[in-house]
Design a protein around this motif. Structure first.
Motif, PDB file in Angstrom:
ATOM      1  N   VAL A 144     -10.349 -15.747  52.635  1.00 11.37           N
ATOM      2  CA  VAL A 144      -9.398 -14.643  52.447  1.00 11.37           C
ATOM      3  C   VAL A 144      -8.284 -15.158  51.527  1.00 11.37           C
ATOM      4  O   VAL A 144      -7.829 -16.305  51.674  1.00 11.37           O
ATOM      5  N   ALA A 145      -7.853 -14.343  50.586  1.00 11.26           N
ATOM      6  CA  ALA A 145      -6.783 -14.735  49.658  1.00 11.26           C
ATOM      7  C   ALA A 145      -5.532 -15.096  50.454  1.00 11.26           C
ATOM      8  O   ALA A 145      -5.222 -14.437  51.459  1.00 11.26           O
ATOM      9  N   LYS A 146      -4.829 -16.114  49.973  1.00 14.73           N
ATOM     10  CA  LYS A 146      -3.629 -16.598  50.701  1.00 14.73           C
ATOM     11  C   LYS A 146      -2.669 -15.462  51.029  1.00 14.73           C
ATOM     12  O   LYS A 146      -2.098 -15.389  52.112  1.00 14.73           O
ATOM     13  N   THR A 147      -2.493 -14.564  50.055  1.00 20.12           N
ATOM     14  CA  THR A 147      -1.535 -13.465  50.228  1.00 20.12           C
ATOM     15  C   THR A 147      -1.976 -12.451  51.279  1.00 20.12           C
ATOM     16  O   THR A 147      -1.182 -11.608  51.684  1.00 20.12           O
ATOM     17  N   ALA A 148      -3.252 -12.537  51.700  1.00 19.50           N
ATOM     18  CA  ALA A 148      -3.768 -11.530  52.643  1.00 19.50           C
ATOM     19  C   ALA A 148      -4.188 -12.156  53.978  1.00 19.50           C
ATOM     20  O   ALA A 148      -4.744 -11.469  54.834  1.00 19.50           O
ATOM     21  N   GLN A 149      -3.925 -13.456  54.149  1.00 20.58           N
ATOM     22  CA  GLN A 149      -4.355 -14.112  55.391  1.00 20.58           C
ATOM     23  C   GLN A 149      -3.499 -13.670  56.586  1.00 20.58           C
ATOM     24  O   GLN A 149      -2.416 -13.134  56.411  1.00 20.58           O
ATOM     25  N   LYS A 150      -4.069 -13.906  57.778  1.00 24.15           N
ATOM     26  CA  LYS A 150      -3.398 -13.621  59.057  1.00 24.15           C
ATOM     27  C   LYS A 150      -3.097 -12.130  59.259  1.00 24.15           C
ATOM     28  O   LYS A 150      -2.097 -11.749  59.849  1.00 24.15           O
ATOM     29  N   GLN A 151      -3.963 -11.297  58.687  1.00 26.28           N
ATOM     30  CA  GLN A 151      -3.825  -9.844  58.915  1.00 26.28           C
ATOM     31  C   GLN A 151      -5.120  -9.269  59.483  1.00 26.28           C
ATOM     32  O   GLN A 151      -5.339  -8.066  59.419  1.00 26.28           O
ATOM     33  N   GLY A 152      -5.994 -10.154  59.950  1.00 29.89           N
ATOM     34  CA  GLY A 152      -7.249  -9.669  60.536  1.00 29.89           C
ATOM     35  C   GLY A 152      -8.385  -9.503  59.536  1.00 29.89           C
ATOM     36  O   GLY A 152      -9.463  -9.037  59.905  1.00 29.89           O
ATOM     37  N   LEU A 153      -8.176  -9.906  58.265  1.00 28.05           N
ATOM     38  CA  LEU A 153      -9.219  -9.658  57.262  1.00 28.05           C
ATOM     39  C   LEU A 153     -10.357 -10.682  57.357  1.00 28.05           C
ATOM     40  O   LEU A 153     -11.513 -10.344  57.062  1.00 28.05           O
ATOM     41  N   GLY A 154     -10.038 -11.916  57.795  1.00 28.55           N
ATOM     42  CA  GLY A 154     -11.103 -12.898  58.016  1.00 28.55           C
ATOM     43  C   GLY A 154     -12.041 -12.381  59.095  1.00 28.55           C
ATOM     44  O   GLY A 154     -13.266 -12.450  58.965  1.00 28.55           O
ATOM     45  N   GLU A 155     -11.473 -11.842  60.147  1.00 31.59           N
ATOM     46  CA  GLU A 155     -12.282 -11.271  61.232  1.00 31.59           C
ATOM     47  C   GLU A 155     -13.117 -10.094  60.722  1.00 31.59           C
ATOM     48  O   GLU A 155     -14.300  -9.974  61.043  1.00 31.59           O
ATOM     49  N   LEU A 156     -12.490  -9.253  59.920  1.00 28.77           N
ATOM     50  CA  LEU A 156     -13.206  -8.094  59.368  1.00 28.77           C
ATOM     51  C   LEU A 156     -14.411  -8.545  58.536  1.00 28.77           C
ATOM     52  O   LEU A 156     -15.516  -8.009  58.668  1.00 28.77           O
ATOM     53  N   LEU A 157     -14.201  -9.550  57.693  1.00 26.48           N
ATOM     54  CA  LEU A 157     -15.304 -10.072  56.869  1.00 26.48           C
ATOM     55  C   LEU A 157     -16.387 -10.701  57.743  1.00 26.48           C
ATOM     56  O   LEU A 157     -17.579 -10.493  57.507  1.00 26.48           O
ATOM     57  N   LEU A 158     -15.965 -11.457  58.755  1.00 27.38           N
ATOM     58  CA  LEU A 158     -16.952 -12.114  59.617  1.00 27.38           C
ATOM     59  C   LEU A 158     -17.801 -11.078  60.358  1.00 27.38           C
ATOM     60  O   LEU A 158     -19.027 -11.192  60.413  1.00 27.38           O
ATOM     61  N   PHE A 159     -17.174 -10.052  60.893  1.00 30.17           N
ATOM     62  CA  PHE A 159     -17.953  -9.023  61.596  1.00 30.17           C
ATOM     63  C   PHE A 159     -18.882  -8.283  60.638  1.00 30.17           C
ATOM     64  O   PHE A 159     -19.998  -7.919  61.002  1.00 30.17           O
ATOM     65  N   ASP A 160     -18.422  -8.070  59.403  1.00 30.96           N
ATOM     66  CA  ASP A 160     -19.299  -7.418  58.422  1.00 30.96           C
ATOM     67  C   ASP A 160     -20.512  -8.305  58.127  1.00 30.96           C
ATOM     68  O   ASP A 160     -21.642  -7.815  58.047  1.00 30.96           O
ATOM     69  N   ALA A 161     -20.266  -9.606  57.977  1.00 29.35           N
ATOM     70  CA  ALA A 161     -21.375 -10.540  57.718  1.00 29.35           C
ATOM     71  C   ALA A 161     -22.339 -10.577  58.906  1.00 29.35           C
ATOM     72  O   ALA A 161     -23.561 -10.622  58.739  1.00 29.35           O
ATOM     73  N   MET A 162     -21.798 -10.545  60.115  1.00 31.93           N
ATOM     74  CA  MET A 162     -22.650 -10.546  61.319  1.00 31.93           C
ATOM     75  C   MET A 162     -23.502  -9.272  61.357  1.00 31.93           C
ATOM     76  O   MET A 162     -24.697  -9.303  61.652  1.00 31.93           O
ATOM     77  N   HIS A 163     -22.870  -8.158  61.043  1.00 35.55           N
ATOM     78  CA  HIS A 163     -23.555  -6.866  61.060  1.00 35.55           C
ATOM     79  C   HIS A 163     -24.671  -6.846  60.015  1.00 35.55           C
ATOM     80  O   HIS A 163     -25.785  -6.405  60.280  1.00 35.55           O
ATOM     81  N   ARG A 164     -24.370  -7.374  58.824  1.00 34.55           N
ATOM     82  CA  ARG A 164     -25.367  -7.407  57.751  1.00 34.55           C
ATOM     83  C   ARG A 164     -26.547  -8.312  58.160  1.00 34.55           C
ATOM     84  O   ARG A 164     -27.701  -8.011  57.875  1.00 34.55           O
ATOM     85  N   THR A 165     -26.249  -9.397  58.837  1.00 39.61           N
ATOM     86  CA  THR A 165     -27.301 -10.318  59.287  1.00 39.61           C
ATOM     87  C   THR A 165     -28.189  -9.639  60.319  1.00 39.61           C
ATOM     88  O   THR A 165     -29.420  -9.673  60.229  1.00 39.61           O
TER      89      THR A 165
END
Ligand SMILES: CC(C)(COP(=O)(O)OP(=O)(O)OC[C@H]1O[C@@H](n2cnc3c(N)ncnc32)[C@H](O)[C@@H]1OP(=O)(O)O)[C@@H](O)C(=O)NCCC(=O)NCCS
Length: 175
Positions: free
Chosen positions: A103-124
């Motif tokens: 996640v870009a430094k300017t966007a960290q700690k807003q839940g976006l890492g979690e959002l990406l991880l869940f999307d990757a899990m869903h795609r898998t």
């Protein structure tokens, strides 16, 4: 899985998404995204998905990559006999490797890492060619702690895993 309405997660499109200014604070990951990801896509080595906001659709806030892997069942049996018992006794099982996530430094700690991880899990979990496992190789203890929070467990000293059945449970609770 549907992301919050202000965001979209899309396959990386190099003619739309800006890559050169992406900065997650980890130079190796930034370099990979800027210079290597598009080559990996072209050569079918990996897929890369980016998170953008609808307000600023060219500016990448985060990305992840997925590719195929195999896992030796003996190694899985040594790491977690109970999990291995619930899987067929084939010598190897197919897996999806979450190669990189940032996640870009300017966007960290807003839940976006979690959002990406869940999307990757869903795609898998919903891939047309099924995979029994999802795996990842966290680059350090902090990254490992991030993944372990979401159910990944050690397969060996470098690698974490989660089974498709576990993904189903986690994603089922979330949807
Ligand atoms: C790791 C990273 C992807 C997390 O992204 P983020 O958008 O800041 O994380 P989120 O805001 O979605 O946080 C989700 C949860 O993970 C936790 N978390 C975030 N970064 C963490 C880290 N480095 N270690 C442990 N836990 C972490 C958060 O505390 C949060 O949990 P909480 O809701 O209980 O507080 C991001 O910091 C990053 O890109 N770092 C640089 C690249 C990197 O280290 N990638 C790791 C994979 S190789």
């Amino acid at each position: 899985m549907s992301e919050p309405p202000q965001y979209q997660i899309l396959p990386l499109n190099t003619s739309v998404h800006h890559r050169t200014d992406f900065d997650c604070g980890e130079p190796q990951l930034d370099r990979y995204f800027r210079e290597q990801a598009s080559q990996d896509i072209k050569r079918k080595v990996a897929g890369c998905w980016v998170l953008v906001s609808r307000d600023s659709p060219k500016s990448v806030m985060g990305f992840y990559t997925l590719s195929t892997e195999v896992v030796d069942m003996k190694q899985l049996g040594d790491a977690d006999p109970d999990v291995a018992k619930r899987l067929p006794r084939y010598p190897r099982l197919g897996a999806v490797l979450l190669g990189r996530l940032a996640v870009a430094k300017t966007a960290q700690k807003q839940g976006l890492g979690e959002l990406l991880l869940f999307d990757a899990m869903h795609r898998t979990l919903n891939a047309q060619i099924p995979a029994a496992l999802m795996i990842t190789d966290p680059k350090d203890g902090k990254a490992a702690a991030f993944y372990r929070k979401y159910g990944f467990r050690p397969l060996n000293p470098e690698r974490l895993f989660i089974t498709a059945q576990q993904l189903q449970v986690i994603l089922g609770k979330r949807d």
